[in-house]
Design a protein around this motif. Structure first.
Motif, PDB file in Angstrom:
ATOM      1  N   ILE A  52       0.853  -1.180  -0.045  1.00 14.69           N
ATOM      2  CA  ILE A  52       0.004   0.014  -0.160  1.00 14.69           C
ATOM      3  C   ILE A  52       0.827   1.294   0.133  1.00 14.69           C
ATOM      4  O   ILE A  52       0.603   2.022  -0.628  1.00 14.69           O
ATOM      5  N   LYS A  53       1.965   1.039   0.946  1.00 13.20           N
ATOM      6  CA  LYS A  53       2.658   2.276   0.903  1.00 13.20           C
ATOM      7  C   LYS A  53       3.452   2.683  -0.580  1.00 13.20           C
ATOM      8  O   LYS A  53       3.626   3.924  -1.057  1.00 13.20           O
ATOM      9  N   GLY A  54       3.692   1.292  -1.121  1.00  9.66           N
ATOM     10  CA  GLY A  54       4.376   1.738  -2.598  1.00  9.66           C
ATOM     11  C   GLY A  54       3.535   2.325  -3.560  1.00  9.66           C
ATOM     12  O   GLY A  54       3.768   3.097  -4.257  1.00  9.66           O
ATOM     13  N   LEU A  55       2.257   1.707  -3.570  1.00  9.41           N
ATOM     14  CA  LEU A  55       1.266   2.475  -4.265  1.00  9.41           C
ATOM     15  C   LEU A  55       1.227   3.764  -4.094  1.00  9.41           C
ATOM     16  O   LEU A  55       0.957   4.663  -5.037  1.00  9.41           O
ATOM     17  N   LEU A  56       1.018   4.423  -2.967  1.00  8.02           N
ATOM     18  CA  LEU A  56       0.867   5.592  -2.483  1.00  8.02           C
ATOM     19  C   LEU A  56       2.044   6.552  -2.652  1.00  8.02           C
ATOM     20  O   LEU A  56       1.779   7.629  -3.161  1.00  8.02           O
ATOM     21  N   LEU A  57       3.197   5.879  -2.873  1.00  7.28           N
ATOM     22  CA  LEU A  57       4.275   6.708  -3.086  1.00  7.28           C
ATOM     23  C   LEU A  57       4.574   6.875  -4.824  1.00  7.28           C
ATOM     24  O   LEU A  57       5.330   7.975  -5.011  1.00  7.28           O
ATOM     25  N   ILE A  58       3.837   6.133  -5.418  1.00  9.52           N
ATOM     26  CA  ILE A  58       4.122   6.056  -7.023  1.00  9.52           C
ATOM     27  C   ILE A  58       4.051   7.681  -7.747  1.00  9.52           C
ATOM     28  O   ILE A  58       4.738   8.128  -8.355  1.00  9.52           O
ATOM     29  N   PRO A  59       2.873   8.208  -7.321  1.00  5.18           N
ATOM     30  CA  PRO A  59       2.603   9.588  -7.730  1.00  5.18           C
ATOM     31  C   PRO A  59       3.476  10.567  -7.363  1.00  5.18           C
ATOM     32  O   PRO A  59       3.790  11.668  -8.324  1.00  5.18           O
ATOM     33  N   PHE A  60       4.023  10.332  -6.063  1.00  2.00           N
ATOM     34  CA  PHE A  60       4.920  11.275  -5.610  1.00  2.00           C
ATOM     35  C   PHE A  60       6.277  11.143  -6.118  1.00  2.00           C
ATOM     36  O   PHE A  60       7.203  12.200  -6.368  1.00  2.00           O
ATOM     37  N   ILE A  61       6.630   9.997  -6.364  1.00  2.00           N
ATOM     38  CA  ILE A  61       7.830   9.572  -7.522  1.00  2.00           C
ATOM     39  C   ILE A  61       7.842  10.492  -8.489  1.00  2.00           C
ATOM     40  O   ILE A  61       8.945  11.187  -9.181  1.00  2.00           O
ATOM     41  N   LEU A  62       6.476  10.375  -9.349  1.00  3.68           N
ATOM     42  CA  LEU A  62       6.381  11.047 -10.700  1.00  3.68           C
ATOM     43  C   LEU A  62       6.513  12.609 -10.441  1.00  3.68           C
ATOM     44  O   LEU A  62       7.142  13.315 -11.110  1.00  3.68           O
ATOM     45  N   LEU A  63       5.631  13.046  -9.322  1.00  4.28           N
ATOM     46  CA  LEU A  63       5.796  14.534  -9.183  1.00  4.28           C
ATOM     47  C   LEU A  63       7.310  15.101  -8.667  1.00  4.28           C
ATOM     48  O   LEU A  63       7.545  15.945  -9.197  1.00  4.28           O
ATOM     49  N   LEU A  64       8.038  14.426  -7.971  1.00  5.01           N
ATOM     50  CA  LEU A  64       9.099  15.025  -7.631  1.00  5.01           C
ATOM     51  C   LEU A  64      10.209  14.905  -8.827  1.00  5.01           C
ATOM     52  O   LEU A  64      11.054  15.708  -9.024  1.00  5.01           O
ATOM     53  N   THR A  65      10.174  13.947  -9.685  1.00  5.38           N
ATOM     54  CA  THR A  65      10.709  13.720 -11.034  1.00  5.38           C
ATOM     55  C   THR A  65      10.450  14.912 -11.732  1.00  5.38           C
ATOM     56  O   THR A  65      11.505  15.647 -12.211  1.00  5.38           O
ATOM     57  N   LEU A  66       9.296  15.301 -11.896  1.00  9.22           N
ATOM     58  CA  LEU A  66       8.951  16.395 -12.820  1.00  9.22           C
ATOM     59  C   LEU A  66       9.397  17.646 -12.035  1.00  9.22           C
ATOM     60  O   LEU A  66       9.941  18.805 -12.731  1.00  9.22           O
ATOM     61  N   PHE A  67       9.331  18.148 -10.897  1.00  6.91           N
ATOM     62  CA  PHE A  67       9.817  19.184 -10.125  1.00  6.91           C
ATOM     63  C   PHE A  67      11.323  19.223 -10.173  1.00  6.91           C
ATOM     64  O   PHE A  67      11.974  20.392 -10.385  1.00  6.91           O
ATOM     65  N   SER A  68      11.948  17.880 -10.020  1.00  3.92           N
ATOM     66  CA  SER A  68      13.457  17.972 -10.237  1.00  3.92           C
ATOM     67  C   SER A  68      13.827  18.518 -11.815  1.00  3.92           C
ATOM     68  O   SER A  68      14.973  19.205 -11.657  1.00  3.92           O
ATOM     69  N   SER A  69      12.956  18.199 -12.620  1.00  2.00           N
ATOM     70  CA  SER A  69      13.336  18.623 -13.906  1.00  2.00           C
ATOM     71  C   SER A  69      13.134  19.963 -14.082  1.00  2.00           C
ATOM     72  O   SER A  69      13.921  20.743 -14.748  1.00  2.00           O
ATOM     73  N   ARG A  70      12.368  20.461 -13.504  1.00  2.00           N
ATOM     74  CA  ARG A  70      11.844  21.952 -13.403  1.00  2.00           C
ATOM     75  C   ARG A  70      13.037  22.694 -12.745  1.00  2.00           C
ATOM     76  O   ARG A  70      13.495  23.758 -13.153  1.00  2.00           O
ATOM     77  N   THR A  71      13.473  22.430 -11.762  1.00  2.00           N
ATOM     78  CA  THR A  71      14.541  22.820 -11.136  1.00  2.00           C
ATOM     79  C   THR A  71      15.772  23.006 -11.802  1.00  2.00           C
ATOM     80  O   THR A  71      16.555  23.825 -11.648  1.00  2.00           O
ATOM     81  N   PHE A  72      16.111  21.774 -12.537  1.00  2.00           N
ATOM     82  CA  PHE A  72      17.122  21.954 -13.710  1.00  2.00           C
ATOM     83  C   PHE A  72      17.211  22.914 -14.614  1.00  2.00           C
ATOM     84  O   PHE A  72      18.068  23.689 -14.808  1.00  2.00           O
ATOM     85  N   SER A  73      15.785  22.949 -15.025  1.00  2.00           N
ATOM     86  CA  SER A  73      15.769  24.081 -16.140  1.00  2.00           C
ATOM     87  C   SER A  73      15.617  25.668 -15.503  1.00  2.00           C
ATOM     88  O   SER A  73      16.183  26.329 -16.213  1.00  2.00           O
ATOM     89  N   LEU A  74      15.181  25.568 -14.332  1.00  2.00           N
ATOM     90  CA  LEU A  74      15.395  26.967 -13.821  1.00  2.00           C
ATOM     91  C   LEU A  74      17.205  27.197 -13.519  1.00  2.00           C
ATOM     92  O   LEU A  74      17.603  28.208 -13.847  1.00  2.00           O
ATOM     93  N   MET A  75      17.508  26.404 -13.000  1.00  2.00           N
ATOM     94  CA  MET A  75      19.240  26.408 -13.007  1.00  2.00           C
ATOM     95  C   MET A  75      19.821  26.867 -14.421  1.00  2.00           C
ATOM     96  O   MET A  75      20.772  27.544 -14.333  1.00  2.00           O
ATOM     97  N   HIS A  76      19.340  26.371 -15.326  1.00  2.00           N
ATOM     98  CA  HIS A  76      19.805  26.499 -16.555  1.00  2.00           C
ATOM     99  C   HIS A  76      19.626  27.809 -17.044  1.00  2.00           C
ATOM    100  O   HIS A  76      20.412  28.401 -17.620  1.00  2.00           O
ATOM    101  N   ASP A  77      18.447  28.457 -16.748  1.00  2.00           N
ATOM    102  CA  ASP A  77      18.278  29.717 -16.903  1.00  2.00           C
ATOM    103  C   ASP A  77      19.493  30.753 -16.138  1.00  2.00           C
ATOM    104  O   ASP A  77      19.772  31.764 -16.513  1.00  2.00           O
TER     105      ASP A  77
END
Length: 368
Positions: A52-77
């Protein structure tokens, strides 16, 4: 057909940077990341089964991945000095954003600036994966050719992403410090009589590890060390808070996925059918921007996480345009971008075939 010049483009109105908009972008990126980690802490401390914990964590893995990508993109700017109005603000926030993904912003930005200065000149800049020329590829043994194909397969995005964000900055620091210390000792004890003391602080290219973009000078080495020290302290804190096994595995997965997205996007924006791929003598920086940078037709929500880097031709025409003005600038100049490449998500997989530079015909070609 008349050659398009940089002066034909309407760029100046979009060069204006805005500290309020930049600050909002930082806040709307960092606060959600902090909130997500707090939610993750609550999930892993609930009396639930691992499944159950694994299922609940999946969307947050995806969200953190996307926000990590945005962080990198802003660092790029920040590296382009285009997010905030002042260089010091860009350097400060670029350094902080680099900490989120564990990457030293200054060294990365210097290396990225080289790409911008030479985009489309494949004699000098061989793309994000060091593409070989056709002659170089044909000179390889069969085993080496197989290795080349395998290491440039799209599946290598994942181990490549893990290496790029998780391992590379740490290995780079260790190897550079070791080689630099060795170099200093040799200079001190062997050549000190023939050299000035100040010259001992010069880091020569020979002390750089072959895989690293870091350590070109003493300033970069200092930032590399500071970045790693702060990052490792942060990792230790997170390990104590969430548990060493959970954090290191969870965080490594997030960085791997995030880096895979970033490497993929960067790749398809420069490696594709009919991409501009000239020799030095025939290269033109404006053609490199228009014909050597693809624009991505992707959903707006994904564009938000990539800080609108999809509008890549305009970004290469003027790297000082902040990401929050790229879309408007792209639309204002769309009539001049008819020769540019536009890719959909469904086109991405086709781009990974173009991993050989035919230097005689000046084009990227697929491997059979």
């Amino acid at each position: 057909m008349l050659k398009i010049k940089r002066s034909d483009f309407l760029l100046k109105p979009f060069l204006k940077r805005n500290n309020i908009r930049a600050s909002y972008q930082i806040i709307s990126t960092i606060f959600p990341i902090i909130s997500i980690w707090l939610i993750i802490y609550q999930i892993i401390n609930q009396p639930l089964s691992l499944f159950i914990k694994g299922l609940l964590l999946i969307p947050f893995i995806l969200l953190l991945t996307l926000f990590s990508s945005r962080t990198f993109s802003l660092m790029h700017d920040c590296g382009h000095n285009s997010l905030f109005t002042k260089r010091k603000l860009n350097r400060f926030f670029g350094f902080l954003l680099g900490l989120v993904n564990g990457i030293p912003q200054k060294s990365w930005s210097i290396d990225h600036a080289f790409h911008h200065r030479n985009n489309g000149n494949w004699e000098i800049y061989k793309g994000p994966i060091d593409v070989l020329s056709l002659e170089e590829y044909n000179s390889l043994t069969k085993r080496e050719q197989i290795f080349y194909k395998v290491t440039r397969n799209w599946m290598m995005l994942f181990p490549g992403g893990f290496f790029y964000l998780v391992l590379k900055p740490r290995l780079g620091m260790v190897i550079i410090i070791f080689n630099y210390t060795k170099d200093i000792l040799e200079e001190t004890f062997i050549k000190i009589k023939n050299r000035k003391i100040s010259q001992l602080l010069v880091i020569n290219s020979r002390v750089k590890p072959p895989f690293s973009d870091y350590g070109n000078n003493f300033s970069e080495l200092c930032e590399l060390i500071i970045n790693n020290v702060v990052v490792i302290i942060g990792w230790i804190f997170m390990c104590k808070w969430l548990g060493i096994v959970f954090f290191l595995s969870f965080y490594s997965l997030v960085l791997t996925l995030s880096a895979s997205i970033l490497i993929c996007v960067f790749f398809v924006q420069h490696n594709y059918e009919n991409s501009y791929a000239k020799n030095t003598k025939n290269w033109d920086i404006i053609d490199g921007a228009i014909l050597g940078s693809s624009n991505l037709d992707i959903p707006n929500w994904l564009n938000w996480f990539l800080a609108d880097i999809s509008f890549h031709s305009i970004h290469h025409l003027s790297e000082r345009i902040p990401n929050y003005n790229l879309r408007a600038c792209h639309k204002a100049n769309i009539h001049l971008l008819q020769q540019s490449k536009f890719l959909k998500l469904s086109d991405f997989s086709k781009c990974f075939k173009y991993i050989i530079w035919d230097n005689k015909n000046e084009k990227l070609i697929p491997l059979s």
